[in-house]
Structures are given as structure tokens and as C-alpha cells.
Design a protein around this motif. Structure first.
Motif, PDB file in Angstrom:
ATOM      1  N   LYS A 253     -43.825   5.270 -13.948  1.00  0.00           N
ATOM      2  CA  LYS A 253     -43.082   5.776 -12.798  1.00  0.00           C
ATOM      3  C   LYS A 253     -43.650   5.224 -11.495  1.00  0.00           C
TER       4      LYS A 253
ATOM      5  N   ASP B 297     -44.006   9.796  -5.911  1.00  0.00           N
ATOM      6  CA  ASP B 297     -42.831  10.291  -5.201  1.00  0.00           C
ATOM      7  C   ASP B 297     -42.849   9.876  -3.732  1.00  0.00           C
TER       8      ASP B 297
ATOM      9  N   ARG C 274     -36.192   5.524  -0.281  1.00  0.00           N
ATOM     10  CA  ARG C 274     -34.950   6.197   0.135  1.00  0.00           C
ATOM     11  C   ARG C 274     -34.736   6.029   1.635  1.00  0.00           C
TER      12      ARG C 274
ATOM     13  N   ARG D  98     -41.068   6.682  -3.775  1.00  0.00           N
ATOM     14  CA  ARG D  98     -39.628   6.927  -3.908  1.00  0.00           C
ATOM     15  C   ARG D  98     -39.028   7.401  -2.592  1.00  0.00           C
TER      16      ARG D  98
ATOM     17  N   HIS E 219     -41.328   2.897  -8.941  1.00  0.00           N
ATOM     18  CA  HIS E 219     -41.019   3.296  -7.566  1.00  0.00           C
ATOM     19  C   HIS E 219     -41.729   2.410  -6.549  1.00  0.00           C
TER      20      HIS E 219
END
Length: 229
Positions: free
Chosen positions: A86, A40, A47, A43, A90
């Protein structure tokens, strides 16, 4: 940075579902928690980069640290295969946004640590190598690149009391904290000093004339430079 990503991918390539559930070096976190965080984190930085390239400022997490923690808890229980997929997706997304950045783009402001886009690359560099140690899958601080270790010392120096001197004997480098009179001297290898400052276990503990100084909090807004990408 790309080397760190490829090393992380190799590290988890043979990870089993059982290993995912086992404890990491971080209290209260399984390896799944560490992998969820690393995934994450990629990610989140993607962003930030996507918006920065459009000249926009966006928070890493709209919901702040609570959102970050909730994502980690929710995704920590993925299977090993899901974690790998994942993480790869990412990571690839983040690298794709970085590949689009021009020299001008690296200086674009971001909300992360009130810094610039270049600073997020260094942050990801630190996150990847430090958390690879936390996974306890064979990577140790003495596997860190020398320039990563020196950068980590630069970044974490503010955790030490003013006047402290840090001497990396193996690379002949010295750092001083603040402009005050010289204080305690801490010596060791550059990777061991970096691990200690990062709150990880060095392979060989740094030494001081007396006991090592207590470490303060993680730096909130450190300066970053693009010359070590």
C-alpha cells in the motif's frame, strides 16, 4: 523528496509482521500506525495534487481529522507485506501527479495549510523523514539531509518564544524569532536543533544558557518555498 521515499522503502523492506505490531516512538502508536499514517498521507496529498492540477480545491479529508484518525486505526493492523504494498502504491501515485506539475502548477492553491501545491511537497518531505525516526528501525535525526534539517527549523521556528535565537554551529546558520529584542540563544547541530523543534530526541541535545525554552504548538500556516525540492 524522492530520496526520502526511496529511503523509506528500503527501511521497511525487511519489516516483519511482529515488528509492525511493536511500539513506535510515538505514544500510543505501533509501527503499524506510523506506516498507516505515512501511506494515507501519500494518498491524501495525491488527492490534493490531482484536483489542484485541474484547478480545483479539495479538502485533504472530507471528514476532517476524525476521518484521518479512523483510517489510521483501521489500517494499522495490516501485515508487513500489505503495508509495503500500500505504501509503494500510494507513493507511486503521488509521485506520478507531481511529475505532471509544471512551474505554473506548483503555485496553484490548495486547502492544506491554505498554501500552494509546492508546500505539499515540503510537507511530505518533513513527514517522511521525521516519521522514519519514529519507526525506530535505524534512522536517526543525524541521518536527515542537512537541507531537510534547515528547512524543518525554518518551518518550526514559530514554536519558540519571540526573540529566541537559534544557532546551528556545524553549518554556521542562525535564525531569529520575530523582530523583537534578542532573547535566549539556543545552539547545537542543525539536525539536533531540527529534531528538538520537531519534538523528537536529538542525538546531542541543543543547549542554552538556562533550560531550553518550552515549545509552542506546531505552526498552522508556514511559508514554503520551492527552492529546496
Amino acid at each position: 523528496m524522492i530520496q526520502a521515499h526511496r529511503t523509506l522503502e528500503r527501511l521497511v523492506a525487511g519489516l516483519s509482521d511482529q515488528q509492525v505490531t511493536e511500539a513506535s516512538a510515538l505514544p500510543g502508536w505501533s509501527r503499524g500506525h506510523v506506516l498507516a499514517h505515512l501511506t494515507d498521507n501519500a494518498r491524501m496529498f495525491a488527492r490534493i495534487a490531482e484536483h489542484a492540477l485541474r484547478g480545483e480545491l479539495v479538502a485533504g479529508y472530507d471528514g476532517g481529522v476524525d476521518e484521518r484518525n479512523a483510517i489510521i486505526e483501521t489500517t494499522a493492523g495490516r501485515s508487513a507485506a500489505e503495508h509495503r504494498a500500500k505504501l509503494a502504491a500510494h507513493t507511486a501515485g503521488l509521485e506520478a501527479f507531481w511529475a505532471r506539475a509544471t512551474d505554473v502548477d506548483w503555485g496553484r492553491p490548495v486547502t492544506f495549510r491554505d498554501a500552494d501545491l509546492a508546500a505539499t511537497v515540503f510537507a511530505r518531505w518533513r513527514e517522511a523523514w521525521i516519521h522514519m525516526v519514529d519507526l525506530e528501525l535505524g534512522v536517526r535525526p543525524d541521518d536527515w539531509p542537512e537541507d531537510l534539517a534547515a528547512h524543518a527549523i525554518d518551518f518550526l521556528l514559530g514554536r519558540l518564544p519571540a526573540g529566541t535565537r537559534v544557532h546551528a554551529e556545524d553549518v554556521g546558520r542562525q535564525w531569529s524569532v520575530g523582530d523583537g529584542p534578542p532573547g535566549m540563544a539556543v545552539t547545537g547541530g542543525v539536525r539536533d536543533l531540527a529534531a528538538w523543534l520537531a519534538g523528537r530526541t536529538p542525538v546531542v541535545s541543543p543547549v542554552a544558557a538556562e533550560e531550553l525554552p518550552a515549545l509552542g504548538p506546531w505552526p498552522p500556516h508556514p511559508p514554503q518555498h520551492l527552492d529546496r525540492l
